[in-house]
Structure formats: structure tokens, C-alpha cells
Enzyme design. Structure first.
Site, PDB file in Angstrom:
ATOM      1  N   TYR A 106     112.673  93.482  12.266  1.00  0.00           N
ATOM      2  CA  TYR A 106     113.660  93.669  10.976  1.00  0.00           C
ATOM      3  C   TYR A 106     114.646  94.838  11.309  1.00  0.00           C
ATOM      4  O   TYR A 106     114.280  96.097  11.358  1.00  0.00           O
ATOM      5  CB  TYR A 106     112.563  94.356   9.895  1.00  0.00           C
ATOM      6  CG  TYR A 106     113.295  94.805   8.636  1.00  0.00           C
ATOM      7  CD1 TYR A 106     114.346  94.032   8.080  1.00  0.00           C
ATOM      8  CD2 TYR A 106     113.095  95.916   8.277  1.00  0.00           C
ATOM      9  CE1 TYR A 106     114.962  94.427   6.711  1.00  0.00           C
ATOM     10  CE2 TYR A 106     113.579  96.404   6.849  1.00  0.00           C
ATOM     11  CZ  TYR A 106     114.547  95.692   6.205  1.00  0.00           C
ATOM     12  OH  TYR A 106     115.006  96.137   5.182  1.00  0.00           O
ATOM     13  N   ASP A 147     114.957  89.366  10.284  1.00  0.00           N
ATOM     14  CA  ASP A 147     116.329  89.714   9.474  1.00  0.00           C
ATOM     15  C   ASP A 147     116.836  90.624  10.310  1.00  0.00           C
ATOM     16  O   ASP A 147     116.477  91.655  10.390  1.00  0.00           O
ATOM     17  CB  ASP A 147     115.517  90.451   8.270  1.00  0.00           C
ATOM     18  CG  ASP A 147     116.810  90.980   7.472  1.00  0.00           C
ATOM     19  OD1 ASP A 147     117.929  90.811   7.689  1.00  0.00           O
ATOM     20  OD2 ASP A 147     116.606  91.564   6.198  1.00  0.00           O
TER      21      ASP A 147
END
Length: 260
Positions: A106, A147
Site C-alpha cells: 500500500y 495499491d
DNA sequence: ATGGCGGCTCGCAGCCGA
């Protein structure tokens, strides 16, 4: 065949029912999750175990948090970047299944180009690069998914003019991603789809999804043998519809058959 | 040009996200 999914859930407690439905719908072998927004002790291990999945997690209250779910238990689990970057945020977890290493990331958002948070993002990406470089030097086959908070190129942006040199699209961010790709990773989605307008995130505000005003920032990267074996990749756009969706849609890639 | 939504918190307003 190995089916992998990456999904920024934006709170696992709010998204639990949707996650369980996704596990049923796709029966993935490995699931990369981001933004759990949940401390370890509140992670919903039981329903996930009942659904047939082991969970390796790095939780954090309120912000961040990453996990890798898998049908077979992950081996050699590590969190963070060790000596390459000391991060107080829960953004990285990895482990192995057989000879393949799975890395869930992330990447920091960065807020605004030139800000302190942007500098943190760039430093974080440098550490991430060094970690992946070290792992690649050991010849490991890897899937790196999560992400990335970077839209790789203008095809991944609904309005490239409006986003030019803005956060998630700036040249230094894209160059940092390219340096990682140059270690020998490829974007599995782009092996199968070249069009623009294919997004994995849409702003909750201003009818972003309805108008398809989004970005493609959720990526599944693979090393050459796994890229070669990648037979399919898609974005589960339907998951962005209905009541209480995450602002991200899951991305799915199928690898294999591997050793035929 | 701005804010808009959603999730979170020693919550009832302010933060962060992308």
C-alpha cells in the site's frame, strides 16, 4: 492455475460481507488487501477462515493495514522493508507459496506534489525499490500487487490534462514506478488490455464512478515466467456498484498453468 | 474555482484518502 486478486477495501470491517462474497465469486488462490483500517486484534480471522482462507496480516488502527489471504498457508512471512526503510505505517507484507514470493503493498498517497507527504512517498518508493532489487537478485519469482497510488501513464487517467503533474501522475512518481518495473516486473493487466478508460479507483464524490472519472492505480506485477503464464486479467467493476462499495475495485489476474 | 463522499476517532469536527 493460480488466480490472484488485489483490492483496497477501505476498512475491512465495513467491507467484510463484500469480501466474503468476492471470495465465493472468484475463489482466488491469493488475495492482496490494503487499507484494512483495523488493528490486528480486531481482524475478522474467523469468518475468513470459515471461508477457507489463511490470513497473514499487518494491521494498524484507523489507517493503512495490509493482508494476504491464501487457500494454502503462506510461508516465510515478513512485514515492512527491514533495513531499506523504517516505516511506522502498515504498508507492506510478503510471504511465499512454494517457489513464488507474494508481496502486498500500500504505497503512500503523497497528498500533493512537493509536500512533506510527497517526500515520504518518494523515500518509501526508494526503499521499496531497494527491497525488490535485493529479492530479484536472489532470482525469486514474484507477484507484487497492491495499491501503488501511481497511475502508470495517461491511459490510466480519466482527464490527463487536469491531472498533469498532479499527485499520482507526476513524472517523479511515474519514474519511481518505472525503476521498479525495470527490475524485471510487468503489469499483468496491460498484457491483455491496451485501451484507456479502464480504471480501478473512482472518487466517491461527484458521481465519479457513474461518469467513469477514475484512475488505474491498483496493479498486479509479475516477473517474466509468471507474466508469460498470465492468461487473463480484469477489473471487477461490478464490485464498485451497489450499497457501500469501496472506492477501489478488485483487480484479478490468472497465472497458469504454471508447470506444463 | 470549489467541493462534493466515506471511514475513522479518547468522535458530535476534523483528519485523511486519491
Amino acid at each position: 492455475m493460480l488466480r490472484v486478486v488485489t483490492w483496497n477495501v477501505n476498512s475491512i470491517s465495513v467491507r467484510l460481507e463484500r469480501l466474503l462474497a468476492l471470495l465465493k465469486r472468484w475463489s482466488p488462490d491469493v488475495v492482496f488487501l490494503q487499507e484494512l483500517k483495523c488493528p490486528d486484534e480486531k481482524f475478522p480471522f474467523s469468518p475468513i477462515r470459515e471461508a477457507g482462507y489463511h490470513a497473514a496480516i499487518l494491521g494498524q488502527k484507523t489507517y493503512n493495514g495490509v493482508a494476504i489471504l491464501s487457500k494454502k498457508p503462506l510461508q516465510e512471512i515478513h512485514t515492512g522493508m527491514g533495513n531499506f526503510y523504517s516505516d511506522s505505517a502498515a504498508r507492506l507484507i510478503r510471504g511465499k507459496l512454494g517457489e513464488i514470493t507474494f508481496v502486498c503493498c500500500y504505497v503512500p498517497n503523497g497528498q500533493e506534489v512537493g509536500s512533506e507527504k510527497y517526500q515520504y512517498k518518494m523515500n518509501w518508493l526508494q526503499g521499496f525499490y531497494e527491497l525488490l532489487k535485493e529479492m530479484r537478485s536472489q532470482g525469486q519469482d514474484m507477484i507484487v500487487a497492491g495499491d501503488f497510488n501511481i497511475a502508470p501513464d495517461d491511459r490510466d487517467v480519466h482527464d490527463p490534462a487536469a491531472w498533469k503533474e498532479k499527485i499520482l501522475c507526476s513524472t517523479p512518481e511515474r519514474e519511481a514506478l518505472q525503476r521498479i518495473l525495470d527490475l524485471g516486473f510487468s503489469d499483468t493487466f496491460r498484457k491483455h488490455h491496451q485501451d484507456n478508460g479502464l480504471f480501478s479507483w473512482w472518487d466517491y464524490r461527484a458521481l465519479g464512478f457513474q461518469k467513469n472519472q477514475g484512475l488505474r492505480i491498483d496493479l498486479i506485477l509479475a516477473t517474466p515466467p509468471l507474466l508469460k503464464a498470465c492468461s487473463k486479467s480484469l477489473i471487477d467493476r461490478d464490485e464498485r456498484k451497489g450499497e457501500k462499495p469501496s472506492d477501489h475495485a478488485p483487480v484479478i489476474s490468472e497465472i497458469g498453468p504454471l508447470f506444463s
